[in-house]
Design a protein around this motif. Structure first.
Motif, PDB file in Angstrom:
ATOM      1  N   SER A 134      43.088  42.045  38.688  1.00 40.45           N
ATOM      2  CA  SER A 134      44.084  41.621  39.676  1.00 40.45           C
ATOM      3  C   SER A 134      44.044  42.468  40.941  1.00 40.45           C
ATOM      4  O   SER A 134      44.707  42.135  41.926  1.00 40.45           O
ATOM      5  CB  SER A 134      45.489  41.698  39.065  1.00 40.45           C
ATOM      6  OG  SER A 134      45.894  43.050  38.854  1.00 40.45           O
ATOM      7  N   LEU A 135      43.275  43.551  40.930  1.00 42.68           N
ATOM      8  CA  LEU A 135      43.248  44.467  42.080  1.00 42.68           C
ATOM      9  C   LEU A 135      42.298  43.923  43.147  1.00 42.68           C
ATOM     10  O   LEU A 135      41.186  44.413  43.350  1.00 42.68           O
ATOM     11  CB  LEU A 135      42.820  45.865  41.619  1.00 42.68           C
ATOM     12  CG  LEU A 135      43.675  46.480  40.502  1.00 42.68           C
ATOM     13  CD1 LEU A 135      43.133  47.839  40.096  1.00 42.68           C
ATOM     14  CD2 LEU A 135      45.137  46.595  40.941  1.00 42.68           C
ATOM     15  N   GLN A 136      42.754  42.916  43.846  1.00 45.62           N
ATOM     16  CA  GLN A 136      41.903  42.124  44.726  1.00 45.62           C
ATOM     17  C   GLN A 136      41.337  42.901  45.913  1.00 45.62           C
ATOM     18  O   GLN A 136      40.329  42.491  46.498  1.00 45.62           O
ATOM     19  CB  GLN A 136      42.679  40.907  45.238  1.00 45.62           C
ATOM     20  CG  GLN A 136      43.037  39.913  44.153  1.00 45.62           C
ATOM     21  CD  GLN A 136      41.809  39.356  43.455  1.00 45.62           C
ATOM     22  OE1 GLN A 136      40.924  38.809  44.101  1.00 45.62           O
ATOM     23  NE2 GLN A 136      41.733  39.515  42.150  1.00 45.62           N
ATOM     24  N   LYS A 137      41.951  44.032  46.276  1.00 42.69           N
ATOM     25  CA  LYS A 137      41.466  44.794  47.423  1.00 42.69           C
ATOM     26  C   LYS A 137      40.656  46.025  47.011  1.00 42.69           C
ATOM     27  O   LYS A 137      40.214  46.797  47.868  1.00 42.69           O
ATOM     28  CB  LYS A 137      42.639  45.222  48.308  1.00 42.69           C
ATOM     29  CG  LYS A 137      43.356  44.043  48.961  1.00 42.69           C
ATOM     30  CD  LYS A 137      44.357  44.495  50.001  1.00 42.69           C
ATOM     31  CE  LYS A 137      44.984  43.287  50.708  1.00 42.69           C
ATOM     32  NZ  LYS A 137      45.954  43.702  51.747  1.00 42.69           N
ATOM     33  N   LEU A 138      40.427  46.188  45.709  1.00 48.15           N
ATOM     34  CA  LEU A 138      39.766  47.388  45.208  1.00 48.15           C
ATOM     35  C   LEU A 138      38.315  47.446  45.674  1.00 48.15           C
ATOM     36  O   LEU A 138      37.561  46.488  45.524  1.00 48.15           O
ATOM     37  CB  LEU A 138      39.825  47.412  43.677  1.00 48.15           C
ATOM     38  CG  LEU A 138      39.583  48.771  43.009  1.00 48.15           C
ATOM     39  CD1 LEU A 138      40.675  49.762  43.395  1.00 48.15           C
ATOM     40  CD2 LEU A 138      39.521  48.619  41.491  1.00 48.15           C
TER      41      LEU A 138
END
Length: 370
Positions: A134-138
């Motif tokens: 879910s960490l779309q900006k990682l």
């Protein structure tokens, strides 16, 4: 800077940035830092702080960047209050003597903000939550050197902005998710030192920006993907130590001819596998380290290998079907340390091979950091 952080620092109630990384500060982190509720950046990395991370830091709910790694903290559980820092874009707690597990629901709190997560070289365990996807900006995920186990979540393939993924030296098992081929921005992928098995997925060859790939010291089997040549940015390929007697055959099949397309390849290390066939005639001229020891390779060593003038390390030993070594390779052997035209520092051939210039013909494999 040396010595402890003064307690009076806690009186600076409007302070929003505190960066004192890479100094020689020591002592415990003052509990008074919890009063600095306006803080958005707290970076105490690579000092000599001791004790435990104070629970008063839970008050710093405006934090966007928290970096405490590389200190001499006592054993402590991964602090749950960090999940409440919903604006966090950077979390660096590497080398912090932390144990426990990661909460899937907690990780999901950072889905819109987190870009860098470093938790490497701790004692974290249990499985990696599916919510990691879910960490779309990682962009950076470093979990290497922990005790995570179980399968790698397919959801890792959702991290489309990821450039650096390090999962090596844990206890992960199962197969490498084919969804990793979706990570089009990925530049580094390290999965070695686990119990991972099965084939290397063909989808990896779509990672055109990948420059570093390591899958060593694991249980991978099957061929090197035929279209490895499509990984045009690849500089380092390290997949050695996958053959274990009675447990894994290691990588098998021939070295794909498409390897010649890898114009940036500097390191290709695949010793202790079950690769067979012949060595490709046209290897990348950029090669500096080529280690093919302890495989099942046969046929002649290509005469074209003598044109690899960047080569510093060449190892071919333990391939009992490998035939004669061309004299052209001798021109690469470093005989004069002041020479600029001859670069080869280590050459190993098998005991059955004739070679007039080999620095070591056979015997126990020496240990060398590559």
């Amino acid at each position: 800077l040396t010595g402890p952080i003064p307690e009076l620092l806690g009186d600076l109630e409007n302070l929003n940035t505190l960066i004192v990384r890479d100094n020689q500060l020591n002592g415990a982190i003052p509990t008074m830092l919890g009063f600095l509720t306006a803080l958005e950046t707290l970076n105490l990395e690579r000092n000599g702080f001791t004790g435990r991370i104070p629970s008063t830091l839970a008050s710093l709910t405006n934090l966007r960047s928290l970096s405490l790694g590389g200190n001499d903290f006592l054993w402590s559980v991964f602090p749950d209050y960090i999940y409440e820092f919903t604006n966090l874009n950077t979390l660096h707690l590497e080398n912090s003597m932390m144990f426990g597990s990661l909460s899937g629901d907690g990780i999901a709190q950072w889905s819109e903000t987190l870009t860098s997560l470093r938790l490497d070289n701790n004692f974290l365990n249990e499985t990696l939550p599916d919510q990691i996807g879910s960490l779309q900006k990682l962009q950076e995920l470093r979990l290497d050197g922990n005790y995570f186990f179980g399968p790698l979540p397919e959801e890792l393939g959702s991290l489309e902005q990821l450039t650096d993924l390090r999962l090596n030296f844990n206890q992960f098992s199962g197969e490498l998710p084919s969804s990793l081929g979706n990570l089009g921005e990925l530049q580094r992928l390290s999965v070695g030192g686990n119990y991972l098995s099965g084939s290397l997925p063909d989808s990896l060859t779509s990672l055109s920006k990948l420059s570093f790939f390591s899958c060593e010291d694991a249980f991978f089997e099957g061929p090197i993907p035929e279209q490895i040549g499509d990984m045009v940015s690849l500089e380092v390929f390290r997949c050695h130590l996958n053959r274990w007697e009675g447990e894994s055959r290691g990588l098998s099949g021939s070295i794909p001819n498409s390897i010649t397309k890898l114009e940036n390849l500097r390191t290709f290390i695949v010793f202790q596998n079950s690769l067979d066939g012949t060595i490709p005639n046209d290897l990348p001229e950029s090669l500096e380290i080529l280690d093919l020891e302890l495989n099942l390779l046969g046929g002649p060593v290509p005469d074209t290998m003598g044109s690899l003038d960047q080569l510093r390390v060449l190892r071919l030993g333990g391939n009992v079907n490998l035939l004669e070594v061309p004299e052209s390779i001798c021109e690469l052997v470093l005989t004069d340390t002041s020479s600029t035209s001859a670069n080869l520092e280590v050459y190993r051939a098998g005991c059955s091979q004739e070679c007039t210039c080999c620095t070591q013909l056979c015997g126990a494999r020496d240990v060398m950091e590559l």
